[in-house]
Design a protein around this motif. Structure first.
Motif, PDB file in Angstrom:
ATOM      1  N   THR A  72     -16.898  -3.612  -4.572  1.00 20.48           N
ATOM      2  CA  THR A  72     -17.951  -4.456  -4.015  1.00 20.48           C
ATOM      3  C   THR A  72     -17.804  -4.499  -2.501  1.00 20.48           C
ATOM      4  O   THR A  72     -17.325  -5.472  -1.938  1.00 20.48           O
ATOM      5  CB  THR A  72     -17.884  -5.888  -4.577  1.00 20.48           C
ATOM      6  N   GLY A  73     -18.167  -3.418  -1.860  1.00 19.43           N
ATOM      7  CA  GLY A  73     -18.051  -3.323  -0.410  1.00 19.43           C
ATOM      8  C   GLY A  73     -17.021  -2.289  -0.020  1.00 19.43           C
ATOM      9  O   GLY A  73     -16.485  -1.563  -0.859  1.00 19.43           O
ATOM     10  N   PRO A  74     -16.735  -2.210   1.281  1.00 19.76           N
ATOM     11  CA  PRO A  74     -15.758  -1.234   1.758  1.00 19.76           C
ATOM     12  C   PRO A  74     -14.394  -1.481   1.107  1.00 19.76           C
ATOM     13  O   PRO A  74     -13.884  -2.599   1.139  1.00 19.76           O
ATOM     14  CB  PRO A  74     -15.687  -1.490   3.261  1.00 19.76           C
ATOM     15  N   THR A  75     -13.856  -0.459   0.498  1.00 18.17           N
ATOM     16  CA  THR A  75     -12.588  -0.586  -0.227  1.00 18.17           C
ATOM     17  C   THR A  75     -11.776   0.682  -0.045  1.00 18.17           C
ATOM     18  O   THR A  75     -12.324   1.780  -0.006  1.00 18.17           O
ATOM     19  CB  THR A  75     -12.848  -0.813  -1.738  1.00 18.17           C
ATOM     20  N   GLY A  76     -10.472   0.515   0.055  1.00 13.18           N
ATOM     21  CA  GLY A  76      -9.572   1.651   0.150  1.00 13.18           C
ATOM     22  C   GLY A  76      -8.629   1.684  -1.042  1.00 13.18           C
ATOM     23  O   GLY A  76      -8.193   0.639  -1.527  1.00 13.18           O
ATOM     24  N   PHE A  77      -8.359   2.873  -1.529  1.00 10.97           N
ATOM     25  CA  PHE A  77      -7.440   3.095  -2.645  1.00 10.97           C
ATOM     26  C   PHE A  77      -6.403   4.123  -2.224  1.00 10.97           C
ATOM     27  O   PHE A  77      -6.751   5.117  -1.588  1.00 10.97           O
ATOM     28  CB  PHE A  77      -8.171   3.668  -3.868  1.00 10.97           C
ATOM     29  N   LEU A  78      -5.180   3.892  -2.612  1.00 12.86           N
ATOM     30  CA  LEU A  78      -4.140   4.889  -2.398  1.00 12.86           C
ATOM     31  C   LEU A  78      -3.524   5.211  -3.755  1.00 12.86           C
ATOM     32  O   LEU A  78      -2.681   4.477  -4.263  1.00 12.86           O
ATOM     33  CB  LEU A  78      -3.059   4.380  -1.440  1.00 12.86           C
ATOM     34  N   PRO A  79      -3.995   6.289  -4.391  1.00 11.78           N
ATOM     35  CA  PRO A  79      -3.428   6.672  -5.685  1.00 11.78           C
ATOM     36  C   PRO A  79      -2.009   7.206  -5.529  1.00 11.78           C
ATOM     37  O   PRO A  79      -1.689   7.884  -4.554  1.00 11.78           O
ATOM     38  CB  PRO A  79      -4.349   7.789  -6.184  1.00 11.78           C
ATOM     39  N   ARG A  80      -1.178   6.887  -6.506  1.00  9.13           N
ATOM     40  CA  ARG A  80       0.172   7.447  -6.536  1.00  9.13           C
ATOM     41  C   ARG A  80       0.093   8.863  -7.100  1.00  9.13           C
ATOM     42  O   ARG A  80      -0.910   9.243  -7.711  1.00  9.13           O
ATOM     43  CB  ARG A  80       1.069   6.591  -7.436  1.00  9.13           C
ATOM     44  N   PRO A  81       1.148   9.649  -6.919  1.00 10.03           N
ATOM     45  CA  PRO A  81       1.134  11.014  -7.471  1.00 10.03           C
ATOM     46  C   PRO A  81       0.935  11.066  -8.989  1.00 10.03           C
ATOM     47  O   PRO A  81       0.403  12.042  -9.500  1.00 10.03           O
ATOM     48  CB  PRO A  81       2.507  11.572  -7.080  1.00 10.03           C
ATOM     49  N   ASP A  82       1.319   9.990  -9.707  1.00 10.56           N
ATOM     50  CA  ASP A  82       1.126   9.988 -11.154  1.00 10.56           C
ATOM     51  C   ASP A  82      -0.281   9.545 -11.562  1.00 10.56           C
ATOM     52  O   ASP A  82      -0.588   9.435 -12.746  1.00 10.56           O
ATOM     53  CB  ASP A  82       2.172   9.110 -11.847  1.00 10.56           C
ATOM     54  N   GLY A  83      -1.155   9.282 -10.578  1.00  7.39           N
ATOM     55  CA  GLY A  83      -2.544   8.945 -10.865  1.00  7.39           C
ATOM     56  C   GLY A  83      -2.850   7.457 -10.881  1.00  7.39           C
ATOM     57  O   GLY A  83      -4.006   7.069 -10.862  1.00  7.39           O
ATOM     58  N   HIS A  84      -1.836   6.618 -10.937  1.00  8.79           N
ATOM     59  CA  HIS A  84      -2.074   5.179 -10.914  1.00  8.79           C
ATOM     60  C   HIS A  84      -2.362   4.729  -9.481  1.00  8.79           C
ATOM     61  O   HIS A  84      -1.929   5.359  -8.525  1.00  8.79           O
ATOM     62  CB  HIS A  84      -0.868   4.420 -11.471  1.00  8.79           C
ATOM     63  N   VAL A  85      -3.070   3.621  -9.338  1.00 10.18           N
ATOM     64  CA  VAL A  85      -3.394   3.107  -8.007  1.00 10.18           C
ATOM     65  C   VAL A  85      -2.176   2.395  -7.443  1.00 10.18           C
ATOM     66  O   VAL A  85      -1.673   1.432  -8.026  1.00 10.18           O
ATOM     67  CB  VAL A  85      -4.608   2.155  -8.067  1.00 10.18           C
ATOM     68  N   GLY A  86      -1.689   2.877  -6.307  1.00  9.44           N
ATOM     69  CA  GLY A  86      -0.531   2.281  -5.662  1.00  9.44           C
ATOM     70  C   GLY A  86      -0.919   1.128  -4.755  1.00  9.44           C
ATOM     71  O   GLY A  86      -0.152   0.197  -4.558  1.00  9.44           O
ATOM     72  N   LEU A  87      -2.133   1.169  -4.200  1.00  9.66           N
ATOM     73  CA  LEU A  87      -2.604   0.121  -3.299  1.00  9.66           C
ATOM     74  C   LEU A  87      -4.122   0.131  -3.307  1.00  9.66           C
ATOM     75  O   LEU A  87      -4.740   1.184  -3.276  1.00  9.66           O
ATOM     76  CB  LEU A  87      -2.088   0.384  -1.881  1.00  9.66           C
ATOM     77  N   ARG A  88      -4.693  -1.059  -3.394  1.00  7.78           N
ATOM     78  CA  ARG A  88      -6.144  -1.238  -3.299  1.00  7.78           C
ATOM     79  C   ARG A  88      -6.375  -2.365  -2.308  1.00  7.78           C
ATOM     80  O   ARG A  88      -5.734  -3.408  -2.396  1.00  7.78           O
ATOM     81  CB  ARG A  88      -6.732  -1.603  -4.654  1.00  7.78           C
ATOM     82  N   GLN A  89      -7.297  -2.149  -1.390  1.00 10.95           N
ATOM     83  CA  GLN A  89      -7.526  -3.155  -0.363  1.00 10.95           C
ATOM     84  C   GLN A  89      -9.006  -3.189   0.010  1.00 10.95           C
ATOM     85  O   GLN A  89      -9.622  -2.150   0.226  1.00 10.95           O
ATOM     86  CB  GLN A  89      -6.690  -2.826   0.860  1.00 10.95           C
ATOM     87  N   ALA A  90      -9.556  -4.397   0.079  1.00 11.44           N
ATOM     88  CA  ALA A  90     -10.955  -4.563   0.465  1.00 11.44           C
ATOM     89  C   ALA A  90     -11.075  -5.720   1.443  1.00 11.44           C
ATOM     90  O   ALA A  90     -10.683  -6.824   1.098  1.00 11.44           O
ATOM     91  CB  ALA A  90     -11.820  -4.815  -0.764  1.00 11.44           C
ATOM     92  N   PRO A  91     -11.536  -5.463   2.636  1.00 15.39           N
ATOM     93  CA  PRO A  91     -11.774  -4.150   3.234  1.00 15.39           C
ATOM     94  C   PRO A  91     -10.461  -3.519   3.681  1.00 15.39           C
ATOM     95  O   PRO A  91      -9.493  -4.236   3.961  1.00 15.39           O
ATOM     96  CB  PRO A  91     -12.665  -4.467   4.443  1.00 15.39           C
ATOM     97  N   PRO A  92     -10.418  -2.213   3.745  1.00 15.85           N
ATOM     98  CA  PRO A  92      -9.180  -1.539   4.149  1.00 15.85           C
ATOM     99  C   PRO A  92      -8.899  -1.723   5.639  1.00 15.85           C
ATOM    100  O   PRO A  92      -9.819  -1.708   6.449  1.00 15.85           O
ATOM    101  CB  PRO A  92      -9.464  -0.069   3.828  1.00 15.85           C
ATOM    102  N   THR A  93      -7.628  -1.923   5.981  1.00 10.22           N
ATOM    103  CA  THR A  93      -7.227  -2.042   7.384  1.00 10.22           C
ATOM    104  C   THR A  93      -6.008  -1.160   7.637  1.00 10.22           C
ATOM    105  O   THR A  93      -5.175  -0.972   6.756  1.00 10.22           O
ATOM    106  CB  THR A  93      -6.873  -3.497   7.752  1.00 10.22           C
ATOM    107  N   ALA A  94      -5.914  -0.647   8.837  1.00  9.30           N
ATOM    108  CA  ALA A  94      -4.819   0.257   9.177  1.00  9.30           C
ATOM    109  C   ALA A  94      -3.451  -0.412   9.165  1.00  9.30           C
ATOM    110  O   ALA A  94      -2.500   0.161   8.630  1.00  9.30           O
ATOM    111  CB  ALA A  94      -5.076   0.922  10.523  1.00  9.30           C
ATOM    112  N   PRO A  95      -3.275  -1.623   9.724  1.00  4.27           N
ATOM    113  CA  PRO A  95      -1.923  -2.206   9.731  1.00  4.27           C
ATOM    114  C   PRO A  95      -1.346  -2.408   8.325  1.00  4.27           C
ATOM    115  O   PRO A  95      -0.180  -2.094   8.081  1.00  4.27           O
ATOM    116  CB  PRO A  95      -2.117  -3.546  10.450  1.00  4.27           C
ATOM    117  N   ASP A  96      -2.163  -2.908   7.394  1.00  2.00           N
ATOM    118  CA  ASP A  96      -1.669  -3.107   6.029  1.00  2.00           C
ATOM    119  C   ASP A  96      -1.369  -1.786   5.341  1.00  2.00           C
ATOM    120  O   ASP A  96      -0.386  -1.635   4.639  1.00  2.00           O
ATOM    121  CB  ASP A  96      -2.667  -3.918   5.207  1.00  2.00           C
ATOM    122  N   ARG A  97      -2.227  -0.809   5.537  1.00  2.00           N
ATOM    123  CA  ARG A  97      -1.991   0.524   4.958  1.00  2.00           C
ATOM    124  C   ARG A  97      -0.717   1.125   5.550  1.00  2.00           C
ATOM    125  O   ARG A  97       0.079   1.695   4.838  1.00  2.00           O
ATOM    126  CB  ARG A  97      -3.161   1.468   5.261  1.00  2.00           C
TER     127      ARG A  97
END
Length: 107
Positions: A72-97
């Motif tokens: 629901t809006g700008p969102t960032g996902f960082l999938p892990r190598p095994d396919g699971h989501v390691g991090l989800r953030q809305a809205p995505p920001t560089a410092p947290d990532r």
């Protein structure tokens, strides 16, 4: 979408032209912060009318990504190598990532 990617890949969902611009800048910032260890792909909602320049982009013209991942809006996902989501953030920001990636990649 991520098949064949060898590095960590950040998925950035943009649902309008303003979030497309922010997502493209964030992709560059994350690549720089991680010394190229993390790439990015943009997932563009149907409302985005601008051209995607920079990272690879896919159009979610039917809203499937938004619906399946409950975006629901700008969102960032960082999938892990095994396919699971390691991090989800809305809205995505560089410092947290960067903080999360620093621990994962030991940078």
């Amino acid at each position: 979408m991520l098949r064949g990617q060898v590095a960590h890949t950040l998925l950035l969902h943009a649902d309008d032209d303003a979030s497309l611009e922010r997502s493209a800048r964030l992709a560059v910032e994350i690549r720089n912060l991680t010394h190229g260890q993390v790439g990015a792909c943009l997932v563009l909602g149907a409302e985005v009318s601008g051209d995607a320049t920079g990272p690879p982009a896919w159009w979610d013209s039917r809203g499937e990504f938004r619906r399946v991942d409950r975006v629901t809006g700008p969102t960032g996902f960082l999938p892990r190598p095994d396919g699971h989501v390691g991090l989800r953030q809305a809205p995505p920001t560089a410092p947290d990532r960067a903080a999360h990636l620093g621990g994962v990649l030991r940078i």
